[in-house]
Design an enzyme around this catalytic site. Structure first.
Site, PDB file in Angstrom:
ATOM      1  N   LYS A  80      -2.478  46.640  35.742  1.00  0.00           N
ATOM      2  CA  LYS A  80      -2.820  46.279  37.299  1.00  0.00           C
ATOM      3  C   LYS A  80      -1.417  45.671  37.949  1.00  0.00           C
ATOM      4  CE  LYS A  80      -6.468  44.491  40.336  1.00  0.00           C
ATOM      5  NZ  LYS A  80      -7.644  43.480  40.350  1.00  0.00           N
ATOM      6  N   SER A 149     -11.237  45.766  42.707  1.00  0.00           N
ATOM      7  CA  SER A 149      -9.740  45.808  43.260  1.00  0.00           C
ATOM      8  C   SER A 149      -8.967  46.335  42.095  1.00  0.00           C
ATOM      9  CB  SER A 149      -9.238  44.437  43.704  1.00  0.00           C
ATOM     10  OG  SER A 149      -9.108  43.701  42.562  1.00  0.00           O
ATOM     11  N   SER A 173     -14.603  43.391  40.519  1.00  0.00           N
ATOM     12  CA  SER A 173     -13.229  44.109  40.274  1.00  0.00           C
ATOM     13  C   SER A 173     -13.126  45.022  39.186  1.00  0.00           C
ATOM     14  CB  SER A 173     -12.105  43.390  40.807  1.00  0.00           C
ATOM     15  OG  SER A 173     -12.158  42.837  42.122  1.00  0.00           O
TER      16      SER A 173
END
Length: 441
Positions: A80, A149, A173
């Site tokens: 990420k 996210s 997330s």
């Protein structure tokens, strides 16, 4: 060459170790997938084919030289884009950080390298790991959100553009994108994986998490990443050496579960509700309960901590670049600036008290089950969905995992969320693997 996409990460690593396949060959197959699918899915914030192949050549040369190999040797891992990397930008989903890198690798990147893994690229994130959507679409239907996210991390694994990936969760997330994209998403207990070198949104709520296609894949990745780090004081000493073997072993006897419909049950779309009801009836060892009354307070207190911490951690961005921040972030920071010290202290104090109440569940049950999300991925890309089914577990710091066991409307994936007791991750993953296997049969 066998189809690498049907192999578990452990099997793939074994084939690389035994020279049945090279890391270069593995990476080339993933590069082909990225070429084919990423123009529509847009899961990558940064991907450099040349750099990936260079690292794969190094991994193969290392093996040929007879040097010792880690458990993930030659395996590409997607990370990420809030995780610091020296050799790639870390833009955190905001134009404010465009083209900027971190001055050192995050602790988890170094742990991946130590295990022989290759960081293959950076996956997209919602703006500053909050609610402003990334460019990513859902691999099952490009008109729908992949969740957030950790949008890119879930979408990359779901579309076979990465074997495993790393994400993070402060509200929902990891669990929500895993549910929407139809992959396994695991958020370990608070304090097991270091956040050192990762964008800080909330010290008390931020967790690192992992995505894979099977429970064993995420267990292997967790085994590599779980380690005490003096630079993240929240981390604890916790031996993860046997976590994969315990996952495979599973529970000693048939587990018992509680299913929480939660106060948000009415939010769930009809087809998804029917799928959950069928799932509950399929197991004689699931008992349905209403959620404890104090869960309502948890949602309120989670918001107080989260928004106060966002206001504190992003105060410079708010002062200097307010217009470059989304309306989601502007509103959260404005709220965070208004809470009193007393409200924040109460929110922290309630964490301990509510966990002590919740912990009693595990005297009689192996785990709690609930929806991972209010249904399948919603249409449209202007929102990443809601974390109402996830915030409680981020607040309590308990391990949770989304398992892609069900289908909702239009045959889209629907995750079942399993929640365990804090720091009982070995046994918890064994129960998750048991559930996965039961639903496969």
């Amino acid at each position: 060459m066998s189809d690498i996409f049907s192999l578990s990460v452990e099997e793939l690593a074994a084939k690389i170790k035994d020279a049945q396949i090279t890391s270069v060959e593995v990476c080339e197959q993933y590069i082909d997938r990225i070429k084919k699918f990423d123009k529509d899915i847009k899961a990558w914030a940064h991907f450099d084919k040349k750099l990936l192949l260079e690292k794969a050549v190094e991994a193969d040369n290392h093996r040929r030289a007879g040097k010792s190999l880690g458990p993930l040797h030659g395996i590409p891992v997607a990370v990420k884009d809030i995780v610091g990397t020296i050799d790639m930008p870390t833009e955190c989903g905001t134009t404010i950080r465009k083209g900027k890198s971190y001055s050192q690798n995050a602790e988890i990147v170094d742990l991946l390298h130590s295990a022989g893994a290759i960081v293959m690229g950076k996956t997209t994130t919602s703006e500053l790991a909050f609610l402003g959507p990334s460019k990513t679409t859902n691999p099952h239907d490009n008109s729908r959100t992949p969740g957030g996210s950790s949008s890119g991390s879930a979408a990359a694994v779901a579309s076979f553009m990465a074997p495993v990936s790393i994400g993070s969760q402060t509200g929902g997330s990891v669990i929500r994108p895993a549910s929407y994209c139809g992959v396994v998403g695991y958020k370990p207990s608070y304090g097991l994986i270091s956040r050192n070198g990762v964008l800080k949104t909330s010290y008390l709520l931020d967790h690192m998490g992992v995505f894979g296609r099977k429970v064993e894949d995420v267990a292997l990745l967790a085994k590599v990443l779980i380690k005490k780090d003096p630079y993240d004081p929240a981390t604890i000493y916790y031996s993860a050496e046997n976590i994969l073997s315990e996952t495979k072993k599973g529970p000693l006897f048939e587990p018992k579960f509680i299913f929480y419909k939660t106060d948000h049950w009415k939010m769930i779309e009809k087809k998804s509700r029917e799928a959950f009801e069928y799932f509950i009836k399929s197991f004689k060892n699931i008992e349905t309960f209403d959620t404890p009354s104090y869960f309502k307070d948890i949602h309120k207190y989670h918001q107080i901590i989260h928004e106060t911490d966002l206001a504190n951690n992003f105060s410079v961005y708010y002062k200097k670049y307010k217009k470059k921040l989304s309306s989601y972030m502007q509103k959260a920071i404005a709220n965070g600036n208004k809470y009193s010290a007393k409200e924040y202290a109460e929110a922290i104090d309630f964490m301990k008290r509510s966990y002590e109440s919740y912990q009693e569940v595990f005297e009689d049950y192996h785990g709690v089950l609930s929806p991972s999300s209010p249904g399948v991925a919603p249409k449209g890309l202007k929102s990443t969905g809601t974390a109402e089914f996830n915030k409680v577990w981020s607040y309590l710091g308990t391990p949770c995992i989304s398992l892609p066991l069900l289908e909702g409307e239009n045959k889209l994936p629907l995750g079942v969320q399993l929640i365990g007791d804090r720091y009982d991750d070995h046994r918890f993953l064994g129960v998750a693997r048991w559930l996965e296997k039961e639903c496969e049969e």
